[in-house]
Design a protein around this motif. Sequence first.
Motif, PDB file in Angstrom:
ATOM      1  N   HIS A 125       5.703 -14.564  -5.479  1.00  0.00           N
ATOM      2  CA  HIS A 125       4.612 -13.837  -4.838  1.00  0.00           C
ATOM      3  C   HIS A 125       3.341 -14.671  -4.840  1.00  0.00           C
ATOM      4  CE1 HIS A 125       7.267 -10.441  -5.899  1.00  0.00           C
ATOM      5  NE2 HIS A 125       6.793  -9.935  -4.782  1.00  0.00           N
ATOM      6  N   PHE A 126       2.607 -14.572  -3.740  1.00  0.00           N
ATOM      7  CA  PHE A 126       1.294 -15.184  -3.636  1.00  0.00           C
ATOM      8  C   PHE A 126       0.253 -14.074  -3.673  1.00  0.00           C
ATOM      9  CE2 PHE A 126       3.886 -18.290  -1.185  1.00  0.00           C
ATOM     10  CZ  PHE A 126       3.678 -19.390  -1.991  1.00  0.00           C
ATOM     11  N   ALA A 127      -0.977 -14.427  -4.011  1.00  0.00           N
ATOM     12  CA  ALA A 127      -2.081 -13.471  -3.977  1.00  0.00           C
ATOM     13  C   ALA A 127      -3.205 -14.057  -3.123  1.00  0.00           C
ATOM     14  CB  ALA A 127      -2.584 -13.168  -5.376  1.00  0.00           C
ATOM     15  N   PHE A 128      -3.771 -13.186  -2.299  1.00  0.00           N
ATOM     16  CA  PHE A 128      -4.870 -13.559  -1.421  1.00  0.00           C
ATOM     17  C   PHE A 128      -6.021 -12.596  -1.648  1.00  0.00           C
ATOM     18  CE2 PHE A 128      -1.176 -15.271   0.600  1.00  0.00           C
ATOM     19  CZ  PHE A 128      -1.596 -16.454   1.164  1.00  0.00           C
ATOM     20  N   PHE A 129      -7.250 -13.119  -1.671  1.00  0.00           N
ATOM     21  CA  PHE A 129      -8.439 -12.283  -1.738  1.00  0.00           C
ATOM     22  C   PHE A 129      -8.934 -12.075  -0.321  1.00  0.00           C
ATOM     23  CE2 PHE A 129      -8.187 -14.212  -5.878  1.00  0.00           C
ATOM     24  CZ  PHE A 129      -8.482 -13.153  -6.721  1.00  0.00           C
ATOM     25  N   CYS A 130      -9.234 -10.819   0.020  1.00  0.00           N
ATOM     26  CA  CYS A 130      -9.738 -10.503   1.357  1.00  0.00           C
ATOM     27  C   CYS A 130     -10.576  -9.235   1.273  1.00  0.00           C
ATOM     28  CB  CYS A 130      -8.585 -10.305   2.341  1.00  0.00           C
ATOM     29  SG  CYS A 130      -9.109  -9.946   4.030  1.00  0.00           S
ATOM     30  N   GLY A 131     -11.822  -9.318   1.649  1.00  0.00           N
ATOM     31  CA  GLY A 131     -12.681  -8.143   1.702  1.00  0.00           C
ATOM     32  C   GLY A 131     -12.834  -7.414   0.384  1.00  0.00           C
ATOM     33  N   GLY A 132     -12.898  -8.124  -0.730  1.00  0.00           N
ATOM     34  CA  GLY A 132     -13.089  -7.503  -2.024  1.00  0.00           C
ATOM     35  C   GLY A 132     -11.828  -6.970  -2.659  1.00  0.00           C
ATOM     36  N   CYS A 133     -10.696  -7.213  -2.056  1.00  0.00           N
ATOM     37  CA  CYS A 133      -9.419  -6.714  -2.548  1.00  0.00           C
ATOM     38  C   CYS A 133      -8.457  -7.881  -2.711  1.00  0.00           C
ATOM     39  CB  CYS A 133      -8.860  -5.691  -1.559  1.00  0.00           C
ATOM     40  SG  CYS A 133      -7.292  -4.956  -2.034  1.00  0.00           S
ATOM     41  N   ARG A 134      -7.489  -7.702  -3.585  1.00  0.00           N
ATOM     42  CA  ARG A 134      -6.464  -8.721  -3.805  1.00  0.00           C
ATOM     43  C   ARG A 134      -5.165  -8.228  -3.171  1.00  0.00           C
ATOM     44  NH1 ARG A 134      -5.698 -11.013  -9.812  1.00  0.00           N
ATOM     45  NH2 ARG A 134      -6.141  -8.838 -10.216  1.00  0.00           N
ATOM     46  N   TYR A 135      -4.546  -9.052  -2.353  1.00  0.00           N
ATOM     47  CA  TYR A 135      -3.305  -8.713  -1.663  1.00  0.00           C
ATOM     48  C   TYR A 135      -2.172  -9.568  -2.207  1.00  0.00           C
ATOM     49  CZ  TYR A 135      -6.180  -6.090   1.544  1.00  0.00           C
ATOM     50  OH  TYR A 135      -7.051  -5.169   2.070  1.00  0.00           O
ATOM     51  N   ARG A 136      -1.071  -8.923  -2.545  1.00  0.00           N
ATOM     52  CA  ARG A 136       0.117  -9.590  -3.096  1.00  0.00           C
ATOM     53  C   ARG A 136       1.211  -9.571  -2.037  1.00  0.00           C
ATOM     54  NH1 ARG A 136       4.695  -7.395  -6.424  1.00  0.00           N
ATOM     55  NH2 ARG A 136       5.280  -9.020  -7.884  1.00  0.00           N
ATOM     56  N   VAL A 137       1.829 -10.730  -1.804  1.00  0.00           N
ATOM     57  CA  VAL A 137       2.868 -10.828  -0.779  1.00  0.00           C
ATOM     58  C   VAL A 137       3.944 -11.808  -1.234  1.00  0.00           C
ATOM     59  CG1 VAL A 137       1.706 -12.672   0.530  1.00  0.00           C
ATOM     60  CG2 VAL A 137       3.237 -11.086   1.714  1.00  0.00           C
ATOM     61  N   SER A 138       5.190 -11.501  -0.894  1.00  0.00           N
ATOM     62  CA  SER A 138       6.293 -12.419  -1.195  1.00  0.00           C
ATOM     63  C   SER A 138       6.196 -13.639  -0.291  1.00  0.00           C
ATOM     64  CB  SER A 138       7.645 -11.745  -0.945  1.00  0.00           C
ATOM     65  OG  SER A 138       7.843 -10.706  -1.852  1.00  0.00           O
ATOM     66  N   GLY A 139       6.615 -14.772  -0.813  1.00  0.00           N
ATOM     67  CA  GLY A 139       6.611 -15.983  -0.008  1.00  0.00           C
ATOM     68  C   GLY A 139       7.051 -17.185  -0.814  1.00  0.00           C
ATOM     69  N   GLN A 140       7.321 -18.247  -0.106  1.00  0.00           N
ATOM     70  CA  GLN A 140       7.726 -19.507  -0.717  1.00  0.00           C
ATOM     71  C   GLN A 140       6.889 -20.637  -0.121  1.00  0.00           C
ATOM     72  OE1 GLN A 140       9.925 -19.755  -3.244  1.00  0.00           O
ATOM     73  NE2 GLN A 140      10.076 -17.519  -3.161  1.00  0.00           N
ATOM     74  N   PRO A 141       6.692 -21.713  -0.865  1.00  0.00           N
ATOM     75  CA  PRO A 141       5.889 -22.830  -0.348  1.00  0.00           C
ATOM     76  C   PRO A 141       6.444 -23.453   0.934  1.00  0.00           C
ATOM     77  CG  PRO A 141       6.103 -23.014  -2.715  1.00  0.00           C
ATOM     78  CD  PRO A 141       7.022 -21.905  -2.282  1.00  0.00           C
ATOM     79  N   ASP A 142       7.744 -23.293   1.201  1.00  0.00           N
ATOM     80  CA  ASP A 142       8.300 -23.888   2.428  1.00  0.00           C
ATOM     81  C   ASP A 142       8.117 -22.986   3.652  1.00  0.00           C
ATOM     82  OD1 ASP A 142      10.155 -21.989   1.643  1.00  0.00           O
ATOM     83  OD2 ASP A 142      11.901 -23.248   2.027  1.00  0.00           O
ATOM     84  N   TRP A 143       7.489 -21.819   3.490  1.00  0.00           N
ATOM     85  CA  TRP A 143       7.192 -20.942   4.626  1.00  0.00           C
ATOM     86  C   TRP A 143       5.983 -21.482   5.374  1.00  0.00           C
ATOM     87  CZ3 TRP A 143       7.527 -15.040   3.234  1.00  0.00           C
ATOM     88  CH2 TRP A 143       8.816 -14.747   2.802  1.00  0.00           C
ATOM     89  N   THR A 144       5.958 -21.230   6.684  1.00  0.00           N
ATOM     90  CA  THR A 144       4.793 -21.636   7.467  1.00  0.00           C
ATOM     91  C   THR A 144       3.629 -20.689   7.181  1.00  0.00           C
ATOM     92  OG1 THR A 144       5.373 -20.273   9.374  1.00  0.00           O
ATOM     93  CG2 THR A 144       6.224 -22.562   9.337  1.00  0.00           C
ATOM     94  N   VAL A 145       2.463 -21.177   7.465  1.00  0.00           N
ATOM     95  CA  VAL A 145       1.265 -20.361   7.307  1.00  0.00           C
ATOM     96  C   VAL A 145       1.361 -19.138   8.218  1.00  0.00           C
ATOM     97  CG1 VAL A 145      -1.243 -20.340   7.662  1.00  0.00           C
ATOM     98  CG2 VAL A 145      -0.144 -22.314   6.574  1.00  0.00           C
ATOM     99  N   ALA A 146       1.878 -19.315   9.418  1.00  0.00           N
ATOM    100  CA  ALA A 146       2.030 -18.193  10.353  1.00  0.00           C
ATOM    101  C   ALA A 146       2.925 -17.106   9.766  1.00  0.00           C
ATOM    102  CB  ALA A 146       2.600 -18.681  11.682  1.00  0.00           C
TER     103      ALA A 146
END
Length: 173
Positions: A72-93
Amino acid sequence: MVNPKDKSIVAGESGGGGGGGGGVSLGKGAWDCDTNTPIPPEKEALVFEEVATMDYPFEGIPTVPPRKDMDHFAFFCGGCRYRVSGQPDWTVAKIKQALFDGGIARANKPEGVRNTPGIQAWSDLALIYAGQRMEDEKTLAEYHVPPGCKTMIAIEGAKLDQRRPDPDSAYWN
């Protein structure tokens, strides 16, 4: 919203545009994009593996042990933290699509308050890691994003594309 029993703030009940459990104004909150649900405040530290233990103490003080969740990766956006599954070999899109499908558009301010169009599609997102805006066709690995990284930013691309105010503008006063 305030809990009438003990006068505490009840996450998820207050207004606000995008917090993961409450309004962005609280500066807290987390959202699980895999299930499109809020992460309760009392479980946030567990989910993001931020609970200090005595596994690796420093001079008798508990520390946060190394992460084990590399899926899982975590992203900060608009004062909130978002958790999403993913792998380093995935594209940014692909990551942007997962974030959008998982509910990151919740970070949009109400229609009459914002000065940008908001996040209306996955392509409206911009992802940033180590100060670099990531391009859609590249993989996270090309930006040296480690598995399980929890320190990335997701922001509406229109906000990054805005020009700076004129040097003579009252903005700078």
